[in-house]
Design an enzyme around this catalytic site. Sequence first.
Site, PDB file in Angstrom:
ATOM      1  CB  VAL A  82      -0.912   0.034   1.243  1.00 17.84           C
ATOM      2  CG1 VAL A  82      -1.861   1.210   1.163  1.00 17.84           C
ATOM      3  CG2 VAL A  82      -1.683  -1.266   1.369  1.00 17.84           C
ATOM      4  CE  LYS A  99      -4.874  -3.260   0.560  1.00 19.98           C
ATOM      5  NZ  LYS A  99      -5.866  -3.816   1.427  1.00 19.98           N
ATOM      6  CG  ASP A 191      -9.901  -9.118   5.622  1.00 22.38           C
ATOM      7  OD1 ASP A 191      -9.907  -9.865   6.629  1.00 22.38           O
ATOM      8  OD2 ASP A 191      -8.861  -8.700   5.105  1.00 22.38           O
TER       9      ASP A 191
END
Lengths: 524, 183
Positions: A82, A99, A191
């Site tokens: 990132v 990213k 996530d």
Amino acid sequence: MTSERWTRVKQVLADALDLSRDQRDAFVDQACGEDQDLRHEVLTLLRGDEPDSNFLNLDRAPQRLGPWRIVREIGRGGMGAVYLAQREDGQFEQRAAIKVIKRGMDSEAVLRRFYAERQILARLQHPNITRLLDGGLFDGRPYFVMEYVEGEPILDYSSRHSLTLRDRVGLFLSVCDAVDYAHGNLVLHRDLKGGNILVDSRGEVKLLDFGIAKLLTEDVAAEQTVNAAQAFTPQAASPEQVKGEPLTTASDIYSLGLLLYELLAEKPPYRVQANAPLEMVDLICERAVPRPSLLAGLAGARVLRGDLDTIVLKALEKDSSRRYSRASDFAADLRRYLEGRPIQARPTGTAYRLRKFLSRHRRGVAATVLVMLAVTAAIADAIRQGRRAGRRFEELHQLAGNFLFEFHDAIAPLPGAAPARELVEKRALQYLDILARESSGNLDLKRELAEGYLRVGAAQGLVHESNPAKAAEARANVEKAIALLEQVLRAKPSDPTATSDLARARLTLHSVSGSAGPHPTLSQ
Amino acid sequence: MADVVALLERWQRGDKSALDEMLPEVYDELKRLARIYLSRERPDHSLQPTELVHEAYMRLVSQREVDWRNRAHFLGVAAQVIRRVLLHHAETRSAQKREGYANRVSLDAALQCLERDATVDILTLNGAMERLAAIDPRQSQIVELRVFGGLTVEEAAEVLSLSATTVKREWSVARLWLRKELT
């Protein structure tokens, strides 16, 4: 070399490079045919393709991506790196986090999903959700441009500021609001974890990476492989995620439960070791979660005991239908708690004990699968060696065959046995294929093998009705059975078992081919 | 200073003379920047030729007109410049007394940086690229853009009006050809 020759060489070479390494040599052999010089030329060039070679390796950090200038790397993880980036045109001060997905994740599929999802993700406009600004390809690697947030992960923030329980629940309520908003827009996070939730200098919560995990994961419903690429963090994963089952809003609720657990108890309920998959499944899917008050320090334990324990454990139910059905319900119960009103979650009583029993039972299954795999591998080996030594081949293969099929049928009704059953099917097919190669002239063996293929095919057809790839596999196995039975009937035209088996196989083929007819049952 | 954007547009429309007008501008700017970088002596700053080119572009083209397609074409031009400059520098390493000290050092640093990234010495690479150009000019051009201009696959595709897939394919094949040629 002439350019005509080179054009030919590079065609074969480029096609070979598109294949996985173990398929290349065979492809080159086939593509070059009689032309040994061509084959030699291509293979020599291919040998230079070493994955870790630095020669003209230009895979370095990007300096610019679209209108963005890369300022510096701010993080590196399983998916890639990132970067902090700044808009190049200087029209207005804008920073972003970019990213860049690392090589090796299937970049074209990722990008396809990105284009499919970007409209939906761009519509997510919520003060607590960082926006997805853009995306594209850099050297064939997909990248995502996201709003940059300067902040601290929520757990670090809470402990560094020694937040009170009330403040922690307050922060968590903002997280719930954001998640509920996204769920209302049909986007799962997939996530959710402490590292993806930042608190900025004004004390505002910001959720990162909404929907990104989906872009990186194969559609589970379409690809029911046990080892499908998994873009989630084991420590924050729900039981259904670990088992590779389709995800719902309830999976995000589970991850929220884990987060609240750690916010309140300052410890996670369990620690997952990513390199021990079986242990991981056991820990997340089977073992009961200790009440947060048990893990919290002495001071916290008293406050947590009771309602907060009950609320957290409801979010962490193994059975997703027993969790809060929406993040807003989760939040509402917490608000009731803060206001001193009765909460809606109920501690689990008898049901809980029953679940414990089931979970022990299922753990037994996992252990048995391991033993079974070891045994079959040994038996298959013995068959091959026994065959060569002319020993008791028939007895051995009967033992192996019955063991597999009985085992398969026995675990079929158990919840969560899908991955185990798939393994058994795979083993059974390997075993059948080995025996099929040895079966020439042995009619009894052919009949038995046909029965084996038929059972596996029928099972696959039943379980994976809605999955075209699996359905095709099921058909192929039933067709193998039919071919074997036809061989038997050619040698012994009036064999009654083979005749009736063939009829049954044709019926099965009909049903796994997607017609609306009734499914034959496995044990017919 | 010539209007680089106008030159780029002329060049993209097929006016080859625009390239010749552009090269000295680009060359001067590159050398100037290399000197500035070195005098700053930032320890974290590797003197990547591609970094110089990007910076040169930002200076030569007015901020309002930044467009990634233009940038790609500019980088394509710069790739040729860098290749020529570095090659000339490498060939005459011993006879560089006449150039100013700063200039010599900056080009040395740029050259080292490129050779380190590509793990190959530039004269050898250039020789192989010329042999490649004889059998496959397009591949040689792709290598020039990527190695000397630091262009990504997508940028090179824009410059050459090819699909990114084609460029990626040609690049990986060319890389293997060069590797074999140089071992």
